[in-house]
Scaffold this motif. Structure first.
Motif, PDB file in Angstrom:
ATOM      1  N   SER A 198      45.066  46.243  41.198  1.00 18.19           N
ATOM      2  CA  SER A 198      46.211  45.381  40.912  1.00 18.19           C
ATOM      3  C   SER A 198      47.443  45.947  41.599  1.00 18.19           C
ATOM      4  O   SER A 198      47.586  47.176  41.738  1.00 18.19           O
ATOM      5  CB  SER A 198      46.445  45.282  39.398  1.00 18.19           C
ATOM      6  N   TYR A 223      49.424  40.652  41.596  1.00 20.13           N
ATOM      7  CA  TYR A 223      48.137  40.303  42.187  1.00 20.13           C
ATOM      8  C   TYR A 223      47.054  41.168  41.562  1.00 20.13           C
ATOM      9  O   TYR A 223      47.187  42.397  41.489  1.00 20.13           O
ATOM     10  CB  TYR A 223      48.161  40.512  43.698  1.00 20.13           C
ATOM     11  N   ILE A 251      40.222  36.680  40.498  1.00 22.04           N
ATOM     12  CA  ILE A 251      41.485  36.879  41.203  1.00 22.04           C
ATOM     13  C   ILE A 251      42.614  36.154  40.478  1.00 22.04           C
ATOM     14  O   ILE A 251      42.465  34.986  40.085  1.00 22.04           O
ATOM     15  CB  ILE A 251      41.395  36.380  42.659  1.00 22.04           C
ATOM     16  N   GLU A 252      43.726  36.857  40.297  1.00 25.62           N
ATOM     17  CA  GLU A 252      44.943  36.264  39.751  1.00 25.62           C
ATOM     18  C   GLU A 252      46.096  36.563  40.707  1.00 25.62           C
ATOM     19  O   GLU A 252      46.285  37.697  41.137  1.00 25.62           O
ATOM     20  CB  GLU A 252      45.264  36.816  38.362  1.00 25.62           C
ATOM     21  N   ASN A 253      46.859  35.519  41.012  1.00 24.69           N
ATOM     22  CA  ASN A 253      48.014  35.637  41.896  1.00 24.69           C
ATOM     23  C   ASN A 253      49.176  34.945  41.193  1.00 24.69           C
ATOM     24  O   ASN A 253      49.297  33.721  41.242  1.00 24.69           O
ATOM     25  CB  ASN A 253      47.711  34.993  43.242  1.00 24.69           C
ATOM     26  N   LYS A 258      38.142  47.162  40.539  1.00 22.60           N
ATOM     27  CA  LYS A 258      39.278  46.262  40.377  1.00 22.60           C
ATOM     28  C   LYS A 258      40.555  46.982  40.789  1.00 22.60           C
ATOM     29  O   LYS A 258      40.659  48.208  40.698  1.00 22.60           O
ATOM     30  CB  LYS A 258      39.393  45.775  38.934  1.00 22.60           C
ATOM     31  N   ARG A 296      34.255  37.142  42.241  1.00 21.54           N
ATOM     32  CA  ARG A 296      35.589  37.725  42.241  1.00 21.54           C
ATOM     33  C   ARG A 296      36.454  37.035  41.184  1.00 21.54           C
ATOM     34  O   ARG A 296      36.485  35.818  41.084  1.00 21.54           O
ATOM     35  CB  ARG A 296      36.248  37.558  43.605  1.00 21.54           C
ATOM     36  N   ASN A 353      42.686  41.686  41.403  1.00 19.93           N
ATOM     37  CA  ASN A 353      41.405  41.368  42.023  1.00 19.93           C
ATOM     38  C   ASN A 353      40.332  42.255  41.409  1.00 19.93           C
ATOM     39  O   ASN A 353      40.436  43.480  41.442  1.00 19.93           O
ATOM     40  CB  ASN A 353      41.484  41.593  43.544  1.00 19.93           C
TER      41      ASN A 353
END
Length: 212
Positions: free
Chosen positions: A101, A130, A162-164, A99, A160, A132
């Protein structure tokens, strides 16, 4: 945790006050610098290495940070033990892989009151975050030959997470002199997060070395 942070800040301010007054009594010059490098942590500022630059009427701050951890190796068991309370026929086991970030914050700083010891200001801006993470998932089914365990079924799936997100906010802050070149920044912004939540009264903090 919060009590420990407040205690550290209180001790830092006490030591800084002694240091400042000792320097003034010794007649050391206290330069009015306009550029600084440091570390800043907060929901609106971002977390990481920070750069501050002040013009005559306004200042700007940029914060960049990130991290990476974990590996791409799959570490899933060959089977799962069945316990007395287990009644389901299938289970899913997840292994967390690599991971990383990254976050980037851009903020404006509007000074309201400035003295030799501190500066009171209003700050506002945004922070892009961001995240991942790779995950490995394996499905297990109750064994047909051994009812005390679950056996793997099918292939390992890679997913995955994922945070955006984009945080925005503004609020008051103060920059306190810790010595000839170092300053401590404390801020209390109102934050609107990328998860559509308002956060209040969560402080931000940074420490800076003014070099020019």
């Amino acid at each position: 945790m919060k009590k420990a942070v407040y205690l550290i800040l209180t001790l830092a301010l006490c030591l800084a006050s002694v240091n400042v007054f000792a320097q003034w009594s010794a007649g050391e010059e206290n330069p009015d610098s306009t550029q600084a490098l440091g570390l800043h942590f907060g929901n609106v500022s971002g977390n990481g290495l920070s750069y501050r630059h002040f013009l005559p009427s306004v200042g700007f701050q940029a914060v960049l940070g990130g991290y990476s951890s974990g590996t791409d190796d799959i570490n899933l068991p060959d089977y799962l033990d069945r316990h007395l309370e287990d009644t389901e026929n299938t289970k899913i086991k997840t292994d967390h892989g690599r991971k990383y970030s990254i976050n980037l914050g851009l903020n404006a700083i509007y000074p309201l009151k400035k003295t030799d010891l501190f500066m009171f200001y209003v700050t506002g801006g945004f922070c892009w975050k961001y995240f991942n993470e790779k995950k490995f998932e394996q499905e297990y089914q109750l064994s047909s030959t051994d009812t005390t365990r679950y056996d793997p079924v099918g292939e390992v799936k890679t997913v995955r997470d994922i945070e955006n997100l984009l945080n925005m906010g503004f609020g008051p802050g103060a920059e306190i002199r810790l010595g000839k070149y170092f300053k401590l920044a404390l801020e209390i912004p109102i934050t609107y997060t990328g998860k559509h939540e308002f956060i209040m009264y969560v402080p931000q903090a940074g420490i800076y070395y003014y070099f020019k």
